[in-house]
Design a protein around this motif. Structure first.
Motif, PDB file in Angstrom:
ATOM      1  N   ASP A  57      12.073   9.804  10.512  1.00 48.28           N
ATOM      2  CA  ASP A  57      11.560   8.711   9.691  1.00 48.28           C
ATOM      3  C   ASP A  57      10.571   9.187   8.637  1.00 48.28           C
ATOM      4  N   GLY A  58      10.296  10.480   8.626  1.00 48.40           N
ATOM      5  CA  GLY A  58       9.505  11.038   7.546  1.00 48.40           C
ATOM      6  C   GLY A  58       8.018  10.838   7.614  1.00 48.40           C
ATOM      7  N   ASN A  59       7.475  10.218   6.603  1.00 55.92           N
ATOM      8  CA  ASN A  59       6.062  10.224   6.306  1.00 55.92           C
ATOM      9  C   ASN A  59       5.320   9.030   6.907  1.00 55.92           C
ATOM     10  N   GLY A  60       4.521   9.291   7.938  1.00 51.00           N
ATOM     11  CA  GLY A  60       3.706   8.237   8.533  1.00 51.00           C
ATOM     12  C   GLY A  60       2.672   7.702   7.562  1.00 51.00           C
ATOM     13  N   LEU A  61       2.192   8.553   6.664  1.00 50.89           N
ATOM     14  CA  LEU A  61       1.200   8.126   5.686  1.00 50.89           C
ATOM     15  C   LEU A  61       1.756   7.030   4.776  1.00 50.89           C
ATOM     16  N   ALA A  62       3.004   7.147   4.360  1.00 54.09           N
ATOM     17  CA  ALA A  62       3.608   6.128   3.493  1.00 54.09           C
ATOM     18  C   ALA A  62       3.668   4.779   4.199  1.00 54.09           C
ATOM     19  N   LEU A  63       3.998   4.780   5.484  1.00 48.54           N
ATOM     20  CA  LEU A  63       4.039   3.529   6.253  1.00 48.54           C
ATOM     21  C   LEU A  63       2.655   2.891   6.341  1.00 48.54           C
ATOM     22  N   VAL A  64       1.656   3.711   6.575  1.00 51.40           N
ATOM     23  CA  VAL A  64       0.292   3.211   6.715  1.00 51.40           C
ATOM     24  C   VAL A  64      -0.246   2.702   5.377  1.00 51.40           C
ATOM     25  N   MET A  65       0.100   3.371   4.291  1.00 51.03           N
ATOM     26  CA  MET A  65      -0.333   2.898   2.971  1.00 51.03           C
ATOM     27  C   MET A  65       0.302   1.535   2.665  1.00 51.03           C
ATOM     28  N   ASP A  66       1.550   1.345   3.071  1.00 51.62           N
ATOM     29  CA  ASP A  66       2.203   0.047   2.895  1.00 51.62           C
ATOM     30  C   ASP A  66       1.471  -1.027   3.701  1.00 51.62           C
ATOM     31  N   TYR A  67       1.059  -0.683   4.918  1.00 45.97           N
ATOM     32  CA  TYR A  67       0.304  -1.635   5.746  1.00 45.97           C
ATOM     33  C   TYR A  67      -1.009  -2.025   5.059  1.00 45.97           C
ATOM     34  N   GLN A  68      -1.712  -1.036   4.537  1.00 43.06           N
ATOM     35  CA  GLN A  68      -2.970  -1.326   3.848  1.00 43.06           C
ATOM     36  C   GLN A  68      -2.725  -2.235   2.643  1.00 43.06           C
ATOM     37  N   ALA A  69      -1.669  -1.987   1.903  1.00 45.63           N
ATOM     38  CA  ALA A  69      -1.349  -2.825   0.733  1.00 45.63           C
ATOM     39  C   ALA A  69      -1.023  -4.250   1.162  1.00 45.63           C
ATOM     40  N   ARG A  70      -0.306  -4.408   2.283  1.00 47.42           N
ATOM     41  CA  ARG A  70       0.007  -5.752   2.789  1.00 47.42           C
ATOM     42  C   ARG A  70      -1.266  -6.473   3.222  1.00 47.42           C
ATOM     43  N   ARG A  71      -2.183  -5.760   3.872  1.00 49.92           N
ATOM     44  CA  ARG A  71      -3.462  -6.375   4.264  1.00 49.92           C
ATOM     45  C   ARG A  71      -4.244  -6.802   3.018  1.00 49.92           C
ATOM     46  N   GLN A  72      -4.288  -5.946   2.019  1.00 50.25           N
ATOM     47  CA  GLN A  72      -5.011  -6.262   0.793  1.00 50.25           C
ATOM     48  C   GLN A  72      -4.402  -7.494   0.115  1.00 50.25           C
ATOM     49  N   ALA A  73      -3.074  -7.568   0.053  1.00 50.95           N
ATOM     50  CA  ALA A  73      -2.407  -8.707  -0.579  1.00 50.95           C
ATOM     51  C   ALA A  73      -2.709 -10.010   0.160  1.00 50.95           C
ATOM     52  N   ALA A  74      -2.974  -9.911   1.460  1.00 51.06           N
ATOM     53  CA  ALA A  74      -3.302 -11.090   2.262  1.00 51.06           C
ATOM     54  C   ALA A  74      -4.793 -11.416   2.232  1.00 51.06           C
ATOM     55  N   GLY A  75      -5.572 -10.644   1.475  1.00 49.39           N
ATOM     56  CA  GLY A  75      -7.010 -10.890   1.379  1.00 49.39           C
ATOM     57  C   GLY A  75      -7.810 -10.306   2.523  1.00 49.39           C
ATOM     58  N   LEU A  76      -7.225  -9.371   3.258  1.00 50.37           N
ATOM     59  CA  LEU A  76      -7.906  -8.725   4.384  1.00 50.37           C
ATOM     60  C   LEU A  76      -8.441  -7.368   3.947  1.00 50.37           C
ATOM     61  N   GLY A  77      -9.494  -6.926   4.600  1.00 52.80           N
ATOM     62  CA  GLY A  77     -10.028  -5.598   4.325  1.00 52.80           C
ATOM     63  C   GLY A  77      -9.110  -4.525   4.893  1.00 52.80           C
ATOM     64  N   PRO A  78      -9.303  -3.299   4.473  1.00 52.56           N
ATOM     65  CA  PRO A  78      -8.455  -2.216   4.968  1.00 52.56           C
ATOM     66  C   PRO A  78      -8.721  -1.909   6.438  1.00 52.56           C
ATOM     67  N   ALA A  79      -7.683  -1.459   7.094  1.00 52.61           N
ATOM     68  CA  ALA A  79      -7.806  -1.000   8.484  1.00 52.61           C
ATOM     69  C   ALA A  79      -8.388   0.419   8.474  1.00 52.61           C
ATOM     70  N   LYS A  80      -9.024   0.790   9.572  1.00 58.92           N
ATOM     71  CA  LYS A  80      -9.506   2.159   9.738  1.00 58.92           C
ATOM     72  C   LYS A  80      -8.290   3.037  10.006  1.00 58.92           C
ATOM     73  N   LEU A  81      -8.198   4.169   9.330  1.00 58.53           N
ATOM     74  CA  LEU A  81      -7.054   5.060   9.457  1.00 58.53           C
ATOM     75  C   LEU A  81      -7.456   6.379  10.091  1.00 58.53           C
ATOM     76  N   ILE A  82      -6.721   6.751  11.133  1.00 59.64           N
ATOM     77  CA  ILE A  82      -6.943   8.018  11.823  1.00 59.64           C
ATOM     78  C   ILE A  82      -5.613   8.747  11.890  1.00 59.64           C
ATOM     79  N   ALA A  83      -5.525   9.873  11.206  1.00 61.85           N
ATOM     80  CA  ALA A  83      -4.285  10.648  11.134  1.00 61.85           C
ATOM     81  C   ALA A  83      -4.262  11.721  12.208  1.00 61.85           C
ATOM     82  N   LEU A  84      -3.073  11.939  12.746  1.00 61.65           N
ATOM     83  CA  LEU A  84      -2.829  12.996  13.716  1.00 61.65           C
ATOM     84  C   LEU A  84      -1.758  13.918  13.163  1.00 61.65           C
ATOM     85  N   SER A  85      -1.915  15.207  13.372  1.00 61.22           N
ATOM     86  CA  SER A  85      -0.892  16.133  12.905  1.00 61.22           C
ATOM     87  C   SER A  85      -0.916  17.406  13.719  1.00 61.22           C
TER      88      SER A  85
END
Length: 122
Positions: A57-85
């Protein structure tokens, strides 16, 4: 705290989810793009712990950035992001995150549970 854990390694994901649950966190598990979108459909997760590189499925970062954009569009603040690699060069991937959606912490797998808890609380 409501957390989504995006990790394609089932053993690592279940172990981390169990430990986080013991610390009174609500954890929704995801392992690919479809399950991540399902787990984040209500936009209620305050934190996302995610694998940067998800097998097929590739890039987890792209999925998380989409989530942040959806939260922003809904008027919500960004989620805390913790990356693992498992990749020591993961900083190059994280550098691709837009400045408005920073990755707050990055840990090399296997991540130390105490460090994850500290990152969630800080």
């Amino acid at each position: 705290m409501n957390i989504v854990l995006l990790e394609d390694d089932i053993d690592a994901r279940e172990a981390m989810a169990a430990l986080l649950s013991l610390d009174a966190h609500r954890v929704d598990q995801a392992y690919d793009a479809a399950s991540f979108r399902q787990a984040t459909r209500d936009l209620g997760s305050e934190a996302v712990i995610f694998d940067l590189q998800l097998g097929d499925d590739g890039n987890g970062l792209a999925l998380v950035m989409d989530y942040q954009a959806r939260r922003q569009a809904a008027g919500l603040g960004p989620a805390k992001l913790i990356a693992l690699s498992g990749n020591a060069d993961a900083d190059l991937l994280i550098a691709g995150a837009p400045p408005r959606f920073p990755v707050h912490h990055r840990f090399v797998k296997p991540a130390d549970h105490g460090q994850i808890l500290a990152a969630l609380g800080g």
